[in-house]
Design a protein around this motif. Structure first.
Motif, PDB file in Angstrom:
ATOM      1  N   VAL A 121       0.949  -1.117  -0.036  1.00  0.00           N
ATOM      2  CA  VAL A 121       0.023   0.023   0.014  1.00  0.00           C
ATOM      3  C   VAL A 121       0.841   1.076  -0.015  1.00  0.00           C
ATOM      4  O   VAL A 121       1.442   1.520   1.126  1.00  0.00           O
ATOM      5  CB  VAL A 121      -0.925  -0.099   1.015  1.00  0.00           C
ATOM      6  N   LEU A 122       0.829   1.874  -1.223  1.00  0.00           N
ATOM      7  CA  LEU A 122       1.975   2.844  -1.176  1.00  0.00           C
ATOM      8  C   LEU A 122       1.691   4.302  -0.814  1.00  0.00           C
ATOM      9  O   LEU A 122       0.655   4.478  -0.285  1.00  0.00           O
ATOM     10  CB  LEU A 122       2.368   3.144  -2.815  1.00  0.00           C
ATOM     11  N   MET A 123       2.609   5.185  -0.526  1.00  0.00           N
ATOM     12  CA  MET A 123       2.716   6.177   0.006  1.00  0.00           C
ATOM     13  C   MET A 123       2.238   7.269  -1.431  1.00  0.00           C
ATOM     14  O   MET A 123       3.103   8.076  -1.713  1.00  0.00           O
ATOM     15  CB  MET A 123       3.789   6.697   0.762  1.00  0.00           C
ATOM     16  N   ASN A 124       1.428   7.143  -1.748  1.00  0.00           N
ATOM     17  CA  ASN A 124       0.651   7.859  -3.157  1.00  0.00           C
ATOM     18  C   ASN A 124      -0.619   7.683  -3.116  1.00  0.00           C
ATOM     19  O   ASN A 124      -1.270   6.588  -3.122  1.00  0.00           O
ATOM     20  CB  ASN A 124       1.287   7.200  -4.334  1.00  0.00           C
ATOM     21  N   SER A 125      -1.434   8.869  -3.412  1.00  0.00           N
ATOM     22  CA  SER A 125      -2.749   8.895  -3.532  1.00  0.00           C
ATOM     23  C   SER A 125      -3.151   9.053  -4.777  1.00  0.00           C
ATOM     24  O   SER A 125      -2.558   9.949  -5.682  1.00  0.00           O
ATOM     25  CB  SER A 125      -3.197  10.033  -2.755  1.00  0.00           C
ATOM     26  N   PRO A 126      -4.109   8.582  -5.258  1.00  0.00           N
ATOM     27  CA  PRO A 126      -4.589   8.567  -6.786  1.00  0.00           C
ATOM     28  C   PRO A 126      -5.186   9.870  -6.898  1.00  0.00           C
ATOM     29  O   PRO A 126      -5.779  10.191  -6.187  1.00  0.00           O
ATOM     30  CB  PRO A 126      -5.527   7.212  -7.008  1.00  0.00           C
ATOM     31  N   ARG A 127      -5.313  10.169  -8.301  1.00  0.00           N
ATOM     32  CA  ARG A 127      -6.051  11.289  -8.777  1.00  0.00           C
ATOM     33  C   ARG A 127      -7.660  11.196  -8.647  1.00  0.00           C
ATOM     34  O   ARG A 127      -7.969   9.856  -8.407  1.00  0.00           O
ATOM     35  CB  ARG A 127      -5.842  11.843  -9.945  1.00  0.00           C
ATOM     36  N   ASP A 128      -8.332  12.022  -8.483  1.00  0.00           N
ATOM     37  CA  ASP A 128      -9.740  11.994  -8.686  1.00  0.00           C
ATOM     38  C   ASP A 128     -10.442  10.817  -9.634  1.00  0.00           C
ATOM     39  O   ASP A 128     -11.395  10.180  -9.253  1.00  0.00           O
ATOM     40  CB  ASP A 128     -10.615  13.106  -8.675  1.00  0.00           C
TER      41      ASP A 128
ATOM     42  N   PRO B  67      -5.031   4.408  -0.625  1.00  0.00           N
ATOM     43  CA  PRO B  67      -3.938   4.841  -1.368  1.00  0.00           C
ATOM     44  C   PRO B  67      -3.777   3.760  -2.699  1.00  0.00           C
ATOM     45  O   PRO B  67      -4.242   2.621  -2.695  1.00  0.00           O
ATOM     46  CB  PRO B  67      -2.719   4.784  -0.340  1.00  0.00           C
ATOM     47  N   VAL B  68      -2.564   4.093  -3.577  1.00  0.00           N
ATOM     48  CA  VAL B  68      -2.270   3.142  -4.633  1.00  0.00           C
ATOM     49  C   VAL B  68      -2.027   1.819  -3.903  1.00  0.00           C
ATOM     50  O   VAL B  68      -0.860   1.920  -3.075  1.00  0.00           O
ATOM     51  CB  VAL B  68      -1.380   3.720  -5.567  1.00  0.00           C
ATOM     52  N   MET B  69      -2.379   0.798  -4.589  1.00  0.00           N
ATOM     53  CA  MET B  69      -1.827  -0.766  -4.151  1.00  0.00           C
ATOM     54  C   MET B  69      -1.377  -1.394  -5.285  1.00  0.00           C
ATOM     55  O   MET B  69      -1.901  -1.243  -6.289  1.00  0.00           O
ATOM     56  CB  MET B  69      -3.090  -1.306  -3.424  1.00  0.00           C
ATOM     57  N   VAL B  70      -0.228  -2.158  -4.937  1.00  0.00           N
ATOM     58  CA  VAL B  70       0.739  -2.933  -5.848  1.00  0.00           C
ATOM     59  C   VAL B  70       0.973  -4.431  -5.610  1.00  0.00           C
ATOM     60  O   VAL B  70       0.994  -4.353  -4.283  1.00  0.00           O
ATOM     61  CB  VAL B  70       1.738  -2.167  -6.460  1.00  0.00           C
ATOM     62  N   ARG B  71       1.257  -5.070  -6.482  1.00  0.00           N
ATOM     63  CA  ARG B  71       2.117  -6.371  -6.059  1.00  0.00           C
ATOM     64  C   ARG B  71       3.130  -6.657  -7.058  1.00  0.00           C
ATOM     65  O   ARG B  71       3.279  -5.892  -8.126  1.00  0.00           O
ATOM     66  CB  ARG B  71       1.074  -7.385  -5.948  1.00  0.00           C
ATOM     67  N   PHE B  72       4.179  -7.508  -6.794  1.00  0.00           N
ATOM     68  CA  PHE B  72       4.871  -7.953  -7.620  1.00  0.00           C
ATOM     69  C   PHE B  72       4.800  -9.252  -7.999  1.00  0.00           C
ATOM     70  O   PHE B  72       4.624 -10.252  -7.287  1.00  0.00           O
ATOM     71  CB  PHE B  72       6.689  -7.769  -7.058  1.00  0.00           C
ATOM     72  N   GLU B  73       5.294  -9.622  -9.226  1.00  0.00           N
ATOM     73  CA  GLU B  73       5.324 -10.949  -9.924  1.00  0.00           C
ATOM     74  C   GLU B  73       6.620 -11.515  -9.249  1.00  0.00           C
ATOM     75  O   GLU B  73       6.566 -12.691  -8.874  1.00  0.00           O
ATOM     76  CB  GLU B  73       5.372 -10.998 -11.382  1.00  0.00           C
ATOM     77  N   ASP B  74       7.641 -10.641  -9.101  1.00  0.00           N
ATOM     78  CA  ASP B  74       8.806 -11.127  -8.635  1.00  0.00           C
ATOM     79  C   ASP B  74       9.264  -9.801  -7.881  1.00  0.00           C
ATOM     80  O   ASP B  74       9.714  -9.072  -8.345  1.00  0.00           O
ATOM     81  CB  ASP B  74       9.853 -11.497  -9.519  1.00  0.00           C
ATOM     82  N   GLU B  75       9.273 -10.075  -6.465  1.00  0.00           N
ATOM     83  CA  GLU B  75       9.754  -8.770  -5.491  1.00  0.00           C
ATOM     84  C   GLU B  75      11.252  -8.441  -5.735  1.00  0.00           C
ATOM     85  O   GLU B  75      11.715  -7.095  -5.344  1.00  0.00           O
ATOM     86  CB  GLU B  75       9.565  -9.064  -3.981  1.00  0.00           C
ATOM     87  N   LEU B  76      12.068  -9.196  -6.376  1.00  0.00           N
ATOM     88  CA  LEU B  76      13.482  -8.844  -6.614  1.00  0.00           C
ATOM     89  C   LEU B  76      13.568  -8.086  -7.928  1.00  0.00           C
ATOM     90  O   LEU B  76      14.719  -7.744  -8.283  1.00  0.00           O
ATOM     91  CB  LEU B  76      14.368 -10.151  -6.771  1.00  0.00           C
ATOM     92  N   ASP B  77      12.473  -8.136  -8.960  1.00  0.00           N
ATOM     93  CA  ASP B  77      12.307  -7.286 -10.159  1.00  0.00           C
ATOM     94  C   ASP B  77      11.340  -6.315  -9.962  1.00  0.00           C
ATOM     95  O   ASP B  77      10.158  -6.568 -10.371  1.00  0.00           O
ATOM     96  CB  ASP B  77      11.997  -8.359 -11.233  1.00  0.00           C
ATOM     97  N   PRO B  78      11.754  -5.059  -9.756  1.00  0.00           N
ATOM     98  CA  PRO B  78      10.927  -3.775 -10.031  1.00  0.00           C
ATOM     99  C   PRO B  78       9.939  -3.668 -11.143  1.00  0.00           C
ATOM    100  O   PRO B  78       8.844  -3.300 -11.000  1.00  0.00           O
ATOM    101  CB  PRO B  78      11.493  -2.818  -9.341  1.00  0.00           C
ATOM    102  N   ALA B  79      10.541  -4.140 -12.093  1.00  0.00           N
ATOM    103  CA  ALA B  79       9.644  -3.966 -13.480  1.00  0.00           C
ATOM    104  C   ALA B  79       8.544  -5.118 -13.680  1.00  0.00           C
ATOM    105  O   ALA B  79       7.559  -4.876 -14.300  1.00  0.00           O
ATOM    106  CB  ALA B  79      10.674  -4.521 -14.474  1.00  0.00           C
ATOM    107  N   THR B  80       8.455  -5.953 -12.485  1.00  0.00           N
ATOM    108  CA  THR B  80       7.021  -6.676 -12.521  1.00  0.00           C
ATOM    109  C   THR B  80       5.952  -6.207 -11.698  1.00  0.00           C
ATOM    110  O   THR B  80       4.939  -6.939 -11.196  1.00  0.00           O
ATOM    111  CB  THR B  80       7.568  -8.210 -12.010  1.00  0.00           C
ATOM    112  N   VAL B  81       6.272  -4.845 -11.037  1.00  0.00           N
ATOM    113  CA  VAL B  81       4.989  -4.400 -10.360  1.00  0.00           C
ATOM    114  C   VAL B  81       3.867  -4.273 -11.089  1.00  0.00           C
ATOM    115  O   VAL B  81       3.807  -4.187 -12.437  1.00  0.00           O
ATOM    116  CB  VAL B  81       5.416  -2.660  -9.983  1.00  0.00           C
TER     117      VAL B  81
END
Length: 248
Positions: free
Chosen positions: A101-108, A160-174
């Motif tokens: 759960v990121l420290m980022n709020s989405p726009r309206d 807030p914006v929520m994400v997950r990773f296919e592979d936590e070692l690879d940020p590109a998989t967010v």
């Protein structure tokens, strides 16, 4: 026989006077700042709950909200300075990807800001502090916030914006998770239940860098580099500061 007090040498008397003047000036400055530009901070715990196969799973983290009346408030439109520090909240779901759960709020409209969106106003917005404070002036509002206690439910629009990773070692998989469509990313038996913030004296949560070892202290960096485009990939929009905001 009377004893006489030995007068201090001139040099020492001058040092004492200088010390007294300095102390008076310090107290004067502190008094002026408290009267004209006070600052307060609140630690708050963010609890985020999902349901997995009928079982509720909650992740929690403590962040720090800092609010001060700006000393630049004599300029139009500048009244407050807002900051939030800490780590993104992690919800470890059983037998599947963890949710961040990121420290980022989405726009309206639900889109994501390259910066942190309106997350610095998160506590103010969720707890409707402006409405509760009434017609207090800027300095009075800051003092009101400093005394605020209790809990507030996070409305769907404020999650807030929520994400997950296919592979936590690879940020590109967010990959992004929308609250009302969590099952599309996490599985048919997963449902987002809700979020809540509670004012607390607990220390700010830290240590996300031990898990996401690729996190940089340079928060303005994107998770993955790439050319500037009008429609960048999701991993290029998300920045390191959305996972961790370090207090200067």
């Amino acid at each position: 026989m009377r004893s006489k007090l030995t007068p201090l040498p001139k040099t020492k008397r001058r040092l004492v006077r200088v010390g007294l003047v300095f102390a008076v000036l310090c107290f004067g400055v502190l008094g002026f700042m408290e009267l004209y530009a006070p600052s307060r901070q609140l630690n708050f715990r963010l609890d985020v709950t999902f349901e997995v196969d009928g079982q509720q799973i909650t992740g929690s983290g403590v962040q720090k909200f800092v609010l001060s009346k700006s000393i630049m408030s004599f300029f139009p439109g500048i009244s407050y300075d807002f900051d939030i520090y800490g780590d993104a909240v992690i919800v470890d779901l059983p037998n599947r990807s963890s949710v961040y759960v990121l420290m980022n709020s989405p726009r309206d409209d639900g889109s994501i800001d390259f910066d942190s969106g309106s997350y610095i106003f998160f506590v103010n917005s969720v707890c409707k502090l402006g409405e509760k404070a009434g017609k207090l002036g800027p300095a009075g509002y800051v003092r009101f916030v400093g005394k605020f206690t209790g809990s507030c439910d996070v409305e769907p629009k404020d999650v807030p914006v929520m994400v997950r990773f296919e592979d936590e070692l690879d940020p590109a998989t967010v990959e992004r998770i929308f609250p009302d469509k969590a099952e599309q990313v996490l599985g048919a038996d997963v449902k987002f239940i809700g979020a809540r913030i509670t004012i607390t004296d607990d220390p700010v949560t830290a240590g996300i860098g031990d898990r996401l070892t690729w996190l940089s202290e340079f928060g303005s960096r994107s998770m993955v580099s790439g050319p500037s485009t009008t429609n960048p990939p999701f991993a290029q929009i998300i920045k390191h500061r959305h996972f961790r905001e370090i207090e200067k």
